[in-house]
Design a protein around this motif. Structure first.
Motif, mmCIF file in Angstrom:
data_model
loop_
_atom_site.group_PDB
_atom_site.id
_atom_site.type_symbol
_atom_site.label_atom_id
_atom_site.label_comp_id
_atom_site.label_asym_id
_atom_site.label_seq_id
_atom_site.Cartn_x
_atom_site.Cartn_y
_atom_site.Cartn_z
ATOM 1 N N THR A 39 29.807 44.401 39.590
ATOM 2 C CA THR A 39 29.825 43.264 40.496
ATOM 3 C C THR A 39 29.561 41.992 39.699
ATOM 4 O O THR A 39 29.149 42.046 38.542
ATOM 5 N N ARG A 78 32.719 37.811 35.973
ATOM 6 C CA ARG A 78 33.193 36.453 35.660
ATOM 7 C C ARG A 78 33.954 36.520 34.347
ATOM 8 O O ARG A 78 33.445 37.075 33.372
ATOM 9 N N GLU A 89 42.726 34.229 47.146
ATOM 10 C CA GLU A 89 41.298 33.937 47.274
ATOM 11 C C GLU A 89 40.471 35.099 47.815
ATOM 12 O O GLU A 89 39.252 35.063 47.742
ATOM 13 N N SER A 90 41.107 36.125 48.331
ATOM 14 C CA SER A 90 40.348 37.299 48.751
ATOM 15 C C SER A 90 39.950 38.149 47.541
ATOM 16 O O SER A 90 39.046 38.980 47.620
ATOM 17 N N LYS A 91 40.616 37.929 46.397
ATOM 18 C CA LYS A 91 40.341 38.710 45.194
ATOM 19 C C LYS A 91 39.661 37.909 44.094
ATOM 20 O O LYS A 91 38.879 38.462 43.326
ATOM 21 N N VAL A 92 40.006 36.618 44.009
ATOM 22 C CA VAL A 92 39.499 35.833 42.882
ATOM 23 C C VAL A 92 39.321 34.375 43.276
ATOM 24 O O VAL A 92 40.072 33.841 44.085
ATOM 25 N N GLU A 93 38.322 33.778 42.684
ATOM 26 C CA GLU A 93 38.062 32.348 42.872
ATOM 27 C C GLU A 93 38.049 31.711 41.492
ATOM 28 O O GLU A 93 37.466 32.271 40.551
ATOM 29 N N ASP A 140 36.684 28.880 39.106
ATOM 30 C CA ASP A 140 35.519 28.000 39.084
ATOM 31 C C ASP A 140 35.264 27.517 37.658
ATOM 32 O O ASP A 140 34.750 28.269 36.831
ATOM 33 N N CYS A 155 37.446 32.819 36.195
ATOM 34 C CA CYS A 155 37.850 33.582 37.370
ATOM 35 C C CYS A 155 36.639 34.405 37.795
ATOM 36 O O CYS A 155 36.068 35.142 36.991
ATOM 37 N N ARG A 164 36.020 38.491 43.393
ATOM 38 C CA ARG A 164 35.315 38.560 44.680
ATOM 39 C C ARG A 164 35.068 39.991 45.138
ATOM 40 O O ARG A 164 34.365 40.212 46.121
ATOM 41 N N GLN A 165 35.666 40.938 44.455
ATOM 42 C CA GLN A 165 35.494 42.343 44.793
ATOM 43 C C GLN A 165 34.983 43.074 43.557
ATOM 44 O O GLN A 165 35.326 42.706 42.434
#
Length: 124
Positions: free
Chosen positions: A63, A66, A81-85, A87, A91, A94-95
């Motif tokens: 978890t 990054r 965006e449900s898998k990656v953000e 920033d 990257c 998110r999962q």
């Protein structure tokens, strides 16, 4: 002295028993996180689309993954965006990723993306 020796022997036997039953924590490292980039054969906005897949050999799910991925935001394709953000050059997955359950997403970029693991936490 005999009591101390017996105590050391008992603790050693207990630790050995614990390790043999598989209850010890696995030692996962950065080398347990792998990624592969492949072309999908599609184009978005005139740019070739790539898919990156993150996987692990660690028996624990990972978890807080990054990854340095500067460039994935430069193309015309929006990241899922449900898998990656994205920033600040990274990257953020998110999962979690787990052995046998890789995570992948597609992207387009004007320049090659150099994916490098920054951090991850083994959730055992």
């Amino acid at each position: 002295m005999v009591k101390a020796t017996a105590l050391v022997f008992f603790l050693g036997a207990l630790l050995l028993s614990h390790a043999q039953t598989g209850e010890s924590q696995p030692n996962c490292t950065f080398s347990d996180v792998r990624f592969a980039v492949e072309r999908t054969g599609k184009a978005v906005g005139g740019q070739p689309e790539d898919r990156v897949t993150f996987s692990t050999a660690c028996p624990c799910k990972l978890t807080g993954v990054r990854v340095w991925c500067d460039g994935v935001q430069d193309g015309p394709e929006q990241l899922d965006e449900s898998k990656v953000e994205f920033d600040d050059g990274m990257c953020v997955l998110r999962q979690p990723i787990a052995a046998g359950s890789p995570l992948s997403f597609t992207y387009t970029s004007r320049t090659p993306v150099n994916f490098r693991l920054y951090s991850a936490t083994a959730d055992c």
